[in-house]
Design an enzyme around this catalytic site. Structure first.
Site, PDB file in Angstrom:
ATOM      1  N   SER A 163      -4.670   2.564   4.469  1.00 15.13           N
ATOM      2  CA  SER A 163      -4.851   1.960   3.145  1.00 15.13           C
ATOM      3  C   SER A 163      -4.900   0.428   3.242  1.00 15.13           C
ATOM      4  O   SER A 163      -5.723  -0.237   2.600  1.00 15.13           O
ATOM      5  CB  SER A 163      -3.706   2.411   2.229  1.00 15.13           C
ATOM      6  OG  SER A 163      -3.865   1.875   0.945  1.00 15.13           O
TER       7      SER A 163
ATOM      8  N   HIS B  69       6.780  -7.327  -2.333  1.00 16.13           N
ATOM      9  CA  HIS B  69       6.655  -6.691  -1.023  1.00 16.13           C
ATOM     10  C   HIS B  69       7.583  -7.386  -0.023  1.00 16.13           C
ATOM     11  O   HIS B  69       7.473  -7.154   1.189  1.00 16.13           O
ATOM     12  CB  HIS B  69       5.226  -6.819  -0.488  1.00 16.13           C
ATOM     13  CG  HIS B  69       4.188  -6.069  -1.273  1.00 16.13           C
ATOM     14  ND1 HIS B  69       4.363  -4.779  -1.690  1.00 16.13           N
ATOM     15  CD2 HIS B  69       2.944  -6.434  -1.687  1.00 16.13           C
ATOM     16  CE1 HIS B  69       3.267  -4.384  -2.333  1.00 16.13           C
ATOM     17  NE2 HIS B  69       2.402  -5.373  -2.348  1.00 16.13           N
TER      18      HIS B  69
ATOM     19  N   LYS C 189       0.803  -1.232   0.000  1.00 15.09           N
ATOM     20  CA  LYS C 189       0.000   0.000   0.000  1.00 15.09           C
ATOM     21  C   LYS C 189       0.835   1.281   0.000  1.00 15.09           C
ATOM     22  O   LYS C 189       0.413   2.319   0.508  1.00 15.09           O
ATOM     23  CB  LYS C 189      -0.990   0.032   1.193  1.00 15.09           C
ATOM     24  CG  LYS C 189      -1.791  -1.230   1.412  1.00 15.09           C
ATOM     25  CD  LYS C 189      -2.258  -1.909   0.166  1.00 15.09           C
ATOM     26  CE  LYS C 189      -3.330  -1.221  -0.616  1.00 15.09           C
ATOM     27  NZ  LYS C 189      -3.650  -1.982  -1.859  1.00 15.09           N
TER      28      LYS C 189
HETATM   29  S1  PPS Z   1      -0.458  -2.975  -3.256  1.00 15.21           S
HETATM   30  O1  PPS Z   1      -1.728  -3.739  -3.155  1.00 15.21           O
HETATM   31  O2  PPS Z   1       0.330  -3.138  -2.033  1.00 15.21           O
HETATM   32  O3  PPS Z   1       0.305  -3.288  -4.441  1.00 15.21           O
HETATM   33  O4  PPS Z   1      -0.929  -1.459  -3.297  1.00 15.21           O
HETATM   34  P1  PPS Z   1      -0.057  -0.213  -3.778  1.00 15.21           P
HETATM   35  O5  PPS Z   1      -0.192  -0.046  -5.229  1.00 15.21           O
HETATM   36  O6  PPS Z   1       1.308  -0.274  -3.204  1.00 15.21           O
HETATM   37  O7  PPS Z   1      -0.780   0.986  -3.019  1.00 15.21           O
HETATM   38  C1  PPS Z   1      -2.116   1.315  -3.227  1.00 15.21           C
HETATM   39  C2  PPS Z   1      -2.289   2.744  -2.757  1.00 15.21           C
HETATM   40  O8  PPS Z   1      -1.689   3.627  -3.726  1.00 15.21           O
HETATM   41  C3  PPS Z   1      -2.677   4.503  -4.239  1.00 15.21           C
HETATM   42  N1  PPS Z   1      -2.385   4.824  -5.641  1.00 15.21           N
HETATM   43  C4  PPS Z   1      -2.054   6.066  -6.053  1.00 15.21           C
HETATM   44  N2  PPS Z   1      -1.888   7.210  -5.379  1.00 15.21           N
HETATM   45  C5  PPS Z   1      -1.592   8.319  -6.105  1.00 15.21           C
HETATM   46  N3  PPS Z   1      -1.444   8.309  -7.454  1.00 15.21           N
HETATM   47  C6  PPS Z   1      -1.597   7.179  -8.170  1.00 15.21           C
HETATM   48  N4  PPS Z   1      -1.456   7.190  -9.484  1.00 15.21           N
HETATM   49  C7  PPS Z   1      -1.911   5.969  -7.459  1.00 15.21           C
HETATM   50  N5  PPS Z   1      -2.138   4.694  -7.830  1.00 15.21           N
HETATM   51  C8  PPS Z   1      -2.417   4.007  -6.701  1.00 15.21           C
HETATM   52  C9  PPS Z   1      -3.973   3.728  -4.045  1.00 15.21           C
HETATM   53  O9  PPS Z   1      -5.105   4.572  -4.136  1.00 15.21           O
HETATM   54  C10 PPS Z   1      -3.757   3.155  -2.658  1.00 15.21           C
HETATM   55  O10 PPS Z   1      -3.791   4.155  -1.640  1.00 15.21           O
HETATM   56  P2  PPS Z   1      -5.088   4.558  -0.823  1.00 15.21           P
HETATM   57  O11 PPS Z   1      -4.593   5.459   0.278  1.00 15.21           O
HETATM   58  O12 PPS Z   1      -5.723   3.309  -0.295  1.00 15.21           O
HETATM   59  O13 PPS Z   1      -5.967   5.296  -1.781  1.00 15.21           O
END
Ligand code: PPS
Length: 296
Positions: free
Chosen positions: A139, A109, A48
């Site tokens: 998240s 991860h 996340k």
């Molecule tokens: S995972 O499942 O661990 O692979 O998730 P991960 O991609 O690491 O994290 C998901 C969170 O990143 C946010 N997200 C973004 N934020 C800003 N810009 C972009 N382009 C973007 N893409 C993914 C996503 O909304 C999750 O955060 P939260 O706080 O839950 O919204």
């Protein structure tokens, strides 16, 4: 082969002392013995923290921001997750990677000590993205609600305590961010922060372009910034995880692309939770030079 009942909504399974997603924990030799290729690009994060965002950025850099090429497949097929497995239901990450042409992008991860040795030995490039602990906890909580490969998160107050104790998939956030930080100077690694990416995505994307030794026109960089914005990625079926099986991810509970902001923790932490968290945080982060911004 395990039936999905054996791993859906099951508790974490310990792998070498680290709590692991139950479905991923079978046949761990496939991870330990994984053979990297020297031109693999590893995208590593604590869950996340911006993995999907960075994965799409790297894919866009490798494909000159060509939208047709970048929409060729879902993000979880373009950038397979090394440790992913859903026996009897989906192809594992190691099987997907074995069939991919080079250069491969590899999502993981895994904490430093569980990453297959081969990546260190072959000197593969690694991009680590770190995000502040409070937003990660919020998240992750929402992700656990919608992702049936994880156990039910239970009440938020108790969940936050488990987060602080490292009783989460992939273990302690504190140990993860610190141990990857300690590796950054011994290895070709770019260590970035989600909050910096939110603050100035173009500046951070340029760091990735430089790290990958690419030379892209300013107009291409601008296109990457636009196409990897939260709004564009939320609308894009290749990046918003809507192509993942609904038996595993239920976006009606909480969408994968949820809010995408820095500082959402303020909408979830009580004053008392925040004070307890800060006190514990100070102790756990006293032995590192690593600094986070909890908001921007
Ligand atoms: S995972 O499942 O661990 O692979 O998730 P991960 O991609 O690491 O994290 C998901 C969170 O990143 C946010 N997200 C973004 N934020 C800003 N810009 C972009 N382009 C973007 N893409 C993914 C996503 O909304 C999750 O955060 P939260 O706080 O839950 O919204």
């Amino acid at each position: 082969m395990a039936s999905p009942d054996a791993y859906l909504r099951q508790d974490w399974q310990m792998v070498c002392g680290v709590p692991m997603v139950c479905a991923f924990s079978f046949d761990w030799d496939r991870i330990d013995n994984f053979q990297s290729r020297p031109d693999d690009i590893v995208i590593s994060t604590y869950p996340k923290s911006g993995t999907t965002w960075m994965s799409e950025i790297v894919d866009m850099i490798l494909n000159d921001s060509n939208p047709d090429k970048c929409k060729r497949d879902a993000i979880f097929n373009k950038v397979p997750m090394l440790e992913f497995a859903a026996p009897g239901r989906m192809t594992s990450g190691t099987e997907q990677l074995a069939q991919m042409p080079s250069p491969r992008m590899v999502k993981t991860h895994l904490p430093v000590n569980l990453l297959p040795k081969s990546f260190w030995e072959k000197g593969c490039k690694m991009i680590y993205v770190a995000r502040n602990a409070k937003d990660v906890a919020v998240s992750f909580y929402h992700f656990d609600l919608m992702n049936k490969l994880h156990p039910e998160p239970g009440p938020w107050d108790n969940y936050l305590k488990k987060f602080m104790a490292g009783r989460m998939a992939f273990g302690s956030w504190y140990d993860h961010v610190k141990s990857w930080w300690d590796k950054r100077n011994d290895h070709p690694m770019l260590y970035l922060f989600y909050e910096d990416m939110k603050e100035d995505p173009k500046r951070e994307i340029k760091k990735v372009i430089h790290f990958l030794r690419k030379d892209l026109a300013e107009s291409v960089v601008d296109k990457i910034v636009y196409n990897t914005s939260f709004e564009q990625m939320k609308d894009n079926p290749a990046t918003n995880y809507r192509m993942a099986p609904s038996a595993v991810m239920d976006h009606s509970i909480s969408p994968f692309m949820r809010k995408g902001i820095a500082g959402d923790w303020k909408n979830h932490f009580t004053v008392a939770q925040n004070e307890t968290f800060d006190e514990d945080y100070k102790r756990k982060m006293a032995d590192t030079t690593l600094l986070f911004r909890m908001e921007i």
